[in-house]
Design a protein around this motif. Sequence first.
Motif, PDB file in Angstrom:
ATOM      1  N   ASP A 197      63.152  44.728  21.813  1.00 35.12           N
ATOM      2  CA  ASP A 197      64.429  44.078  21.512  1.00 35.12           C
ATOM      3  C   ASP A 197      65.536  45.086  21.332  1.00 35.12           C
ATOM      4  O   ASP A 197      66.628  44.934  21.874  1.00 35.12           O
ATOM      5  CB  ASP A 197      64.290  43.253  20.224  1.00 35.12           C
ATOM      6  N   ALA A 198      65.257  46.141  20.567  1.00 34.12           N
ATOM      7  CA  ALA A 198      66.322  47.101  20.275  1.00 34.12           C
ATOM      8  C   ALA A 198      66.755  47.836  21.524  1.00 34.12           C
ATOM      9  O   ALA A 198      67.931  48.176  21.662  1.00 34.12           O
ATOM     10  CB  ALA A 198      65.839  48.094  19.225  1.00 34.12           C
ATOM     11  N   ILE A 199      65.811  48.059  22.465  1.00 33.98           N
ATOM     12  CA  ILE A 199      66.216  48.775  23.670  1.00 33.98           C
ATOM     13  C   ILE A 199      66.943  47.845  24.624  1.00 33.98           C
ATOM     14  O   ILE A 199      67.909  48.236  25.290  1.00 33.98           O
ATOM     15  CB  ILE A 199      64.990  49.425  24.328  1.00 33.98           C
ATOM     16  N   THR A 200      66.512  46.588  24.676  1.00 36.77           N
ATOM     17  CA  THR A 200      67.183  45.633  25.574  1.00 36.77           C
ATOM     18  C   THR A 200      68.608  45.371  25.112  1.00 36.77           C
ATOM     19  O   THR A 200      69.463  45.013  25.906  1.00 36.77           O
ATOM     20  CB  THR A 200      66.419  44.302  25.582  1.00 36.77           C
ATOM     21  N   GLU A 201      68.840  45.545  23.795  1.00 35.25           N
ATOM     22  CA  GLU A 201      70.157  45.244  23.290  1.00 35.25           C
ATOM     23  C   GLU A 201      71.189  46.282  23.694  1.00 35.25           C
ATOM     24  O   GLU A 201      72.375  46.066  23.505  1.00 35.25           O
ATOM     25  CB  GLU A 201      70.079  45.175  21.767  1.00 35.25           C
ATOM     26  N   SER A 202      70.748  47.422  24.252  1.00 38.41           N
ATOM     27  CA  SER A 202      71.682  48.525  24.478  1.00 38.41           C
ATOM     28  C   SER A 202      72.835  48.132  25.378  1.00 38.41           C
ATOM     29  O   SER A 202      73.980  48.462  25.081  1.00 38.41           O
ATOM     30  CB  SER A 202      70.987  49.719  25.098  1.00 38.41           C
ATOM     31  N   THR A 203      72.545  47.428  26.481  1.00 33.98           N
ATOM     32  CA  THR A 203      73.645  47.134  27.408  1.00 33.98           C
ATOM     33  C   THR A 203      74.622  46.147  26.797  1.00 33.98           C
ATOM     34  O   THR A 203      75.834  46.229  27.035  1.00 33.98           O
ATOM     35  CB  THR A 203      73.091  46.581  28.721  1.00 33.98           C
ATOM     36  N   GLY A 204      74.098  45.233  25.962  1.00 35.27           N
ATOM     37  CA  GLY A 204      75.015  44.358  25.249  1.00 35.27           C
ATOM     38  C   GLY A 204      75.913  45.135  24.307  1.00 35.27           C
ATOM     39  O   GLY A 204      77.095  44.824  24.124  1.00 35.27           O
ATOM     40  N   ILE A 205      75.345  46.212  23.711  1.00 39.54           N
ATOM     41  CA  ILE A 205      76.140  47.035  22.802  1.00 39.54           C
ATOM     42  C   ILE A 205      77.212  47.794  23.565  1.00 39.54           C
ATOM     43  O   ILE A 205      78.329  47.970  23.076  1.00 39.54           O
ATOM     44  CB  ILE A 205      75.219  48.015  22.052  1.00 39.54           C
ATOM     45  N   TYR A 206      76.873  48.233  24.793  1.00 39.87           N
ATOM     46  CA  TYR A 206      77.903  48.915  25.578  1.00 39.87           C
ATOM     47  C   TYR A 206      79.086  47.986  25.826  1.00 39.87           C
ATOM     48  O   TYR A 206      80.241  48.376  25.723  1.00 39.87           O
ATOM     49  CB  TYR A 206      77.362  49.376  26.930  1.00 39.87           C
ATOM     50  N   ALA A 207      78.779  46.709  26.183  1.00 42.18           N
ATOM     51  CA  ALA A 207      79.854  45.744  26.427  1.00 42.18           C
ATOM     52  C   ALA A 207      80.673  45.541  25.163  1.00 42.18           C
ATOM     53  O   ALA A 207      81.908  45.447  25.203  1.00 42.18           O
ATOM     54  CB  ALA A 207      79.260  44.416  26.893  1.00 42.18           C
ATOM     55  N   LEU A 208      79.980  45.497  23.992  1.00 47.24           N
ATOM     56  CA  LEU A 208      80.702  45.297  22.743  1.00 47.24           C
ATOM     57  C   LEU A 208      81.628  46.460  22.451  1.00 47.24           C
ATOM     58  O   LEU A 208      82.760  46.267  21.989  1.00 47.24           O
ATOM     59  CB  LEU A 208      79.693  45.135  21.591  1.00 47.24           C
ATOM     60  N   VAL A 209      81.169  47.689  22.742  1.00 44.53           N
ATOM     61  CA  VAL A 209      82.005  48.858  22.455  1.00 44.53           C
ATOM     62  C   VAL A 209      83.262  48.835  23.310  1.00 44.53           C
ATOM     63  O   VAL A 209      84.361  49.131  22.837  1.00 44.53           O
ATOM     64  CB  VAL A 209      81.181  50.148  22.682  1.00 44.53           C
ATOM     65  N   ILE A 210      83.098  48.433  24.592  1.00 40.82           N
ATOM     66  CA  ILE A 210      84.288  48.361  25.450  1.00 40.82           C
ATOM     67  C   ILE A 210      85.242  47.300  24.948  1.00 40.82           C
ATOM     68  O   ILE A 210      86.467  47.494  24.904  1.00 40.82           O
ATOM     69  CB  ILE A 210      83.859  48.104  26.905  1.00 40.82           C
ATOM     70  N   ALA A 211      84.712  46.155  24.513  1.00 44.65           N
ATOM     71  CA  ALA A 211      85.586  45.096  24.000  1.00 44.65           C
ATOM     72  C   ALA A 211      86.303  45.554  22.733  1.00 44.65           C
ATOM     73  O   ALA A 211      87.490  45.288  22.543  1.00 44.65           O
ATOM     74  CB  ALA A 211      84.764  43.842  23.725  1.00 44.65           C
ATOM     75  N   ILE A 212      85.599  46.283  21.847  1.00 45.05           N
ATOM     76  CA  ILE A 212      86.235  46.763  20.614  1.00 45.05           C
ATOM     77  C   ILE A 212      87.362  47.725  20.945  1.00 45.05           C
ATOM     78  O   ILE A 212      88.450  47.666  20.374  1.00 45.05           O
ATOM     79  CB  ILE A 212      85.176  47.435  19.716  1.00 45.05           C
ATOM     80  N   ILE A 213      87.090  48.634  21.908  1.00 45.49           N
ATOM     81  CA  ILE A 213      88.129  49.594  22.266  1.00 45.49           C
ATOM     82  C   ILE A 213      89.347  48.880  22.815  1.00 45.49           C
ATOM     83  O   ILE A 213      90.491  49.189  22.476  1.00 45.49           O
ATOM     84  CB  ILE A 213      87.576  50.609  23.289  1.00 45.49           C
ATOM     85  N   LEU A 214      89.114  47.833  23.666  1.00 42.08           N
ATOM     86  CA  LEU A 214      90.254  47.140  24.244  1.00 42.08           C
ATOM     87  C   LEU A 214      91.050  46.378  23.196  1.00 42.08           C
ATOM     88  O   LEU A 214      92.268  46.350  23.232  1.00 42.08           O
ATOM     89  CB  LEU A 214      89.761  46.165  25.319  1.00 42.08           C
ATOM     90  N   VAL A 215      90.342  45.772  22.229  1.00 39.83           N
ATOM     91  CA  VAL A 215      91.067  44.944  21.267  1.00 39.83           C
ATOM     92  C   VAL A 215      91.834  45.803  20.283  1.00 39.83           C
ATOM     93  O   VAL A 215      92.976  45.530  19.950  1.00 39.83           O
ATOM     94  CB  VAL A 215      90.078  44.014  20.532  1.00 39.83           C
ATOM     95  N   PHE A 216      91.229  46.886  19.795  1.00 36.38           N
ATOM     96  CA  PHE A 216      91.832  47.578  18.662  1.00 36.38           C
ATOM     97  C   PHE A 216      92.640  48.798  19.044  1.00 36.38           C
ATOM     98  O   PHE A 216      93.369  49.321  18.232  1.00 36.38           O
ATOM     99  CB  PHE A 216      90.741  48.009  17.678  1.00 36.38           C
ATOM    100  N   VAL A 217      92.482  49.291  20.264  1.00 42.39           N
ATOM    101  CA  VAL A 217      93.129  50.557  20.554  1.00 42.39           C
ATOM    102  C   VAL A 217      94.259  50.385  21.550  1.00 42.39           C
ATOM    103  O   VAL A 217      95.155  51.194  21.615  1.00 42.39           O
ATOM    104  CB  VAL A 217      92.069  51.577  21.067  1.00 42.39           C
ATOM    105  N   ALA A 218      94.239  49.296  22.310  1.00 44.19           N
ATOM    106  CA  ALA A 218      95.285  49.118  23.317  1.00 44.19           C
ATOM    107  C   ALA A 218      96.602  48.794  22.639  1.00 44.19           C
ATOM    108  O   ALA A 218      96.657  48.005  21.699  1.00 44.19           O
ATOM    109  CB  ALA A 218      94.902  47.998  24.272  1.00 44.19           C
ATOM    110  N   LYS A 219      97.661  49.432  23.122  1.00 43.69           N
ATOM    111  CA  LYS A 219      98.956  49.218  22.476  1.00 43.69           C
ATOM    112  C   LYS A 219      99.773  48.241  23.281  1.00 43.69           C
ATOM    113  O   LYS A 219     100.001  48.477  24.444  1.00 43.69           O
ATOM    114  CB  LYS A 219      99.704  50.553  22.368  1.00 43.69           C
TER     115      LYS A 219
END
Lengths: 87, 217
Positions: free
Chosen positions: A65-87
């Motif tokens: 489970d923890a290894i399969t979750e990795s790609t979902g985490i990558y998507a989450l990191v990109i979404a976080i960067i877009l929401v909080f860092v884009a000006k």
Amino acid sequence: MDVQTIQALGPFITKALAYFGAAIAILGGLGAGIGQGLTGAEAVKAVVRQPEARGDIITVLLIADAITESTGIYALVIAIILVFVAK
Amino acid sequence: MEIGPQVVFRVAGLPVTNTLLVAVSISVVLIIGAALISRSFKVIPGKGQAALESVVFLVMDFIESIIPGQGRKYITFIFTILVFIFLANTCAIIPGVKNPTSDLNTTAAFGLCVFFYSHYTGIKVQGIKHYLHEYISPMPFMLPLHIIDELAKPVSHSFRLFGNILGGAIILEIVYSSTYLRWAFPVPLHFWFDLFVGTVQSIIFSALAIVFISIKR
């Protein structure tokens, strides 16, 4: 719309498109969910076949489970960067 | 709403963030605790010492099941990583404390440590000729694929831990910033995000560190 309004709307369009991109990026969680559901199904089948190996099967299930979750985490990191860092 | 590490003060031009302060205090607690506990070790163990020994031997058996015969050699590195990341993930239960592992700097540092240690072990055990020969086997055109594979390992290793813990921290911050949901509702969320996910991710991180080291041997 003339050029002046488009230029005045510039920053808002950037933020709006960033939020839209974050919404599309979070669809990557679909793959993680399907993958972990499949590992859960196979784990249940393995426990049915050999009930005394439950402890080992649960350990392997958690690791998979923890290894399969990795790609979902990558998507989450990109979404976080877009929401909080884009000006 | 602020996410990510916040700079608290500057020392000689270098920024010190609040996650760095928490990580340093965890290290100080671990060092002082280990020094105090190891003073009172007896040959015939009491109950606390027996519990600690059983945990250490559990991890050592896990290492032996993947790298047979070398458990004693890697137990210090792996167990240090395990204990530090476990404490770093679960310390967000204390109100006002920010997870050090919700900062990409900390997890990337751990990922790079494991990366350099595994390559150093590979060169030392296999010899540099055999180690370099593995990059062009089975076919010489697989060299870029092998290089990308080696570079992708620390990235995925650190981002998995970072993303899990940061996701939990963001959800908890959103819940705390609403006026009605912040009473009593975060308790099961803390239990899931901090205790369960933190423990599982620390075990996964050290298990994958063992696997990466064993691949290079």
